[in-house]
Write an enzyme that holds these catalytic residues in place. Structure first.
Site, PDB file in Angstrom:
ATOM      1  N   VAL A  11       1.096  -1.188   0.039  1.00  0.00           N
ATOM      2  CA  VAL A  11      -0.088  -0.005  -0.067  1.00  0.00           C
ATOM      3  C   VAL A  11       0.830   1.283   0.071  1.00  0.00           C
ATOM      4  CG1 VAL A  11      -1.915   1.514   1.412  1.00  0.00           C
ATOM      5  CG2 VAL A  11      -1.853  -1.309   1.427  1.00  0.00           C
ATOM      6  N   VAL A 115     -11.491   0.211   6.099  1.00  0.00           N
ATOM      7  CA  VAL A 115     -12.733  -0.832   5.826  1.00  0.00           C
ATOM      8  C   VAL A 115     -13.072  -0.737   4.262  1.00  0.00           C
ATOM      9  CG1 VAL A 115     -15.216  -1.442   6.446  1.00  0.00           C
ATOM     10  CG2 VAL A 115     -13.491  -0.167   8.104  1.00  0.00           C
ATOM     11  N   GLY A 117     -11.085  -1.280   1.684  1.00  0.00           N
ATOM     12  CA  GLY A 117      -9.887  -1.084   0.853  1.00  0.00           C
ATOM     13  C   GLY A 117     -10.025   0.089  -0.114  1.00  0.00           C
ATOM     14  N   ILE A 119     -12.981   0.952  -1.522  1.00  0.00           N
ATOM     15  CA  ILE A 119     -14.527   1.444  -1.758  1.00  0.00           C
ATOM     16  C   ILE A 119     -14.706   2.645  -0.773  1.00  0.00           C
ATOM     17  CG2 ILE A 119     -16.866   0.666  -1.128  1.00  0.00           C
ATOM     18  CD1 ILE A 119     -15.684  -2.321  -1.551  1.00  0.00           C
ATOM     19  N   GLY A 170      -1.931 -13.012  -2.720  1.00  0.00           N
ATOM     20  CA  GLY A 170      -1.672 -12.145  -2.122  1.00  0.00           C
ATOM     21  C   GLY A 170      -2.951 -11.408  -1.540  1.00  0.00           C
ATOM     22  N   ASP A 184     -10.263 -10.196  11.193  1.00  0.00           N
ATOM     23  CA  ASP A 184     -10.204  -8.947  10.154  1.00  0.00           C
ATOM     24  C   ASP A 184     -11.607  -8.322   9.766  1.00  0.00           C
ATOM     25  OD1 ASP A 184      -8.691  -7.478   7.777  1.00  0.00           O
ATOM     26  OD2 ASP A 184     -10.549  -8.346   6.728  1.00  0.00           O
ATOM     27  N   LYS A 188     -13.314  -4.543  10.959  1.00  0.00           N
ATOM     28  CA  LYS A 188     -14.074  -3.780  10.298  1.00  0.00           C
ATOM     29  C   LYS A 188     -15.387  -3.190  10.438  1.00  0.00           C
ATOM     30  CE  LYS A 188     -11.368  -5.523   6.162  1.00  0.00           C
ATOM     31  NZ  LYS A 188     -11.391  -6.492   5.184  1.00  0.00           N
ATOM     32  N   GLY A 285      -5.899  -4.587  -1.877  1.00  0.00           N
ATOM     33  CA  GLY A 285      -5.105  -4.547  -2.874  1.00  0.00           C
ATOM     34  C   GLY A 285      -4.236  -3.182  -2.954  1.00  0.00           C
TER      35      GLY A 285
HETATM   36  N1  HSE Z   1      -7.173  -9.621   3.820  1.00  0.00           N
HETATM   37  C1  HSE Z   1      -7.971  -8.647   3.663  1.00  0.00           C
HETATM   38  C2  HSE Z   1      -8.975  -9.018   2.717  1.00  0.00           C
HETATM   39  C3  HSE Z   1      -7.108  -7.399   3.061  1.00  0.00           C
HETATM   40  O1  HSE Z   1      -8.862 -10.126   2.169  1.00  0.00           O
HETATM   41  O2  HSE Z   1     -10.085  -8.492   2.725  1.00  0.00           O
HETATM   42  C4  HSE Z   1      -8.038  -6.040   3.284  1.00  0.00           C
HETATM   43  O3  HSE Z   1      -8.488  -5.732   4.564  1.00  0.00           O
END
Ligand code: HSE
Length: 378
Positions: A11, A115, A117, A119, A170, A184, A188, A285
């Site tokens: 990033v 939260v 990425g 969007i 990735g 994760d 969020k 990403g």
């Molecule tokens: N590992 C997270 C996902 C990355 O797959 O959404 C972004 O927070």
């Protein structure tokens, strides 16, 4: 804006590249852990060189992890530098401390990329909230688990094989358990619910069940019955409390969530006047996430400060949602037998049961049967 960039990974590199093409953003220094030729003249391994540089007005934190990110961000705010971060673990855990520091020091703290990425989810949630009352937030908030579930519905593939592919591509976090066990998503959801409801939720207490134990056999059964299994998060306002949870969920093949492909996210809010609005896109990403980071910098230049209001307050969780479940376990259980109303191949269907109770039961059942899997039926 003169930026001190903390981190030059996937990033961070994207932020640097996006900023390079602009005249209003200059990356002056970059905190790195190893030598990177491309940025050698501005690289440093000493955070104090950024903190003590009066020309740097904004710190962009994209290094991830809780520590030393928390210490660096706190010090930057105290030094009256704006902060932009994509670090959801940091924001979910230190939300109140950091917003208070930002307010006391008259600087901005923005975290749109934490939260969804790329969007524009949090920014639109905030816009909705200033005019309306948000009653629910949630949806598909993790690209890795959606990639896995989508692939398992598209062709028969085992969970371990498709997880390995997600890691190679990735998508997964460094430790994939953060994705597949739902941590994760919980971060969020916590950030989203806090903004939506002016709440401060204790993220550790949100009932969460992951997809680690789903099998290709489960998916075949769901498809036979006309369902699609998705990893869904939901947080609903219940008076002064919030009902929040994360669990694999069976949705009808006609639901919008059912057709979300690969590593995309679909995040929605429902508000009293505007109804339901959904945001679809790349939840992770390099350039999607970097775009939201840079947008936050531009918003600060335009005078926007934080997402959080002074009205936010610690909020209890409420056990308010009940629905039927699909449960597969190899270890017989009296409570489960008492609520079973149907049998689907190797699994059972229950009557409508409290989600909090079911997730608690399933986590305990994993101790007796590590292969146990549950999915709520919406
Ligand atoms: N590992 C997270 C996902 C990355 O797959 O959404 C972004 O927070």
């Amino acid at each position: 804006m003169n930026i001190g960039l903390l981190g030059f990974g996937v990033v961070g590199g994207g932020v640097y590249e996006l900023a390079e093409n602009r005249t209003d953003l200059t990356v002056c220094r970059v905190l790195v852990r190893r030598e990177i030729e491309e940025i050698a003249p501005i690289a440093t391994r000493d955070f104090n060189e950024i903190l003590n540089d009066p020309a740097i007005d904004t710190v962009v934190e994209v290094m991830g992890g809780l520590h030393p990110a928390y210490e660096y961000v706190s010090a930057a705010l105290q030094a009256k530098k704006h902060v932009v971060t994509a670090n959801k673990a940091l924001i979910a855990a230190y939300y109140t401390d950091l917003t208070a520091l930002a307010r006391e020091n008259g600087v901005a703290l923005r975290c749109t990329a934490a939260v969804g990425g790329g969007i524009p989810w949090l920014t639109n949630l905030e816009r909705c909230k200033r005019l309306d009352t948000v009653t629910e937030v949630g949806g598909i908030m993790n690209g890795t688990t959606n990639f896995i579930m989508d692939a398992m519905h598209t062709s028969p593939v085992s969970f371990p094989a498709i997880l390995k592919k997600a890691q190679e591509l990735g998508y997964a976090e460094a430790d994939p358990s953060a994705d597949i066990d739902g941590d994760d998503i919980r971060r969020k959801l916590t950030i989203s619910a806090n903004i939506a409801f002016d709440a401060v939720l204790d993220e550790e207490r949100i009932p969460t069940f992951g997809i680690r134990t789903v099998t290709d056999g489960d998916i075949a059964v769901f498809q036979h019955h006309g369902f699609v299994c998705k990893m869904l998060a939901v947080a609903q306002k219940c008076g002064d409390r919030v009902c929040a949870m994360i669990e694999p969920t069976l949705v009808s093949a006609h639901d919008p969530e059912a057709s979300v492909p690969t590593n995309y996210n679909l995040i929605s809010y429902t508000a009293e006047k505007v109804g339901r609005q959904s945001f679809f896109g790349q939840g992770a990403g390099r350039f999607p996430t970097a775009s939201n980071v840079v947008q936050d910098c531009l918003d600060i230049l335009a005078g926007h400060t934080s997402f959080y209001t002074e009205a936010m307050k610690p909020t209890e969780l409420e056990d308010a949602v009940a629905h039927p479940y699909y449960v597969r376990t190899a270890c017989p259980d009296k409570w489960l037998e008492g609520i079973t109303v149907d049998h689907w191949d190797g699994g059972v269907i229950t009557s409508s049961v409290s989600s909090y109770e079911m997730i608690r039961w399933a986590k305990a059942q994993l101790g007796k049967d590590p292969t146990c899997f549950i999915a709520g039926i919406r």
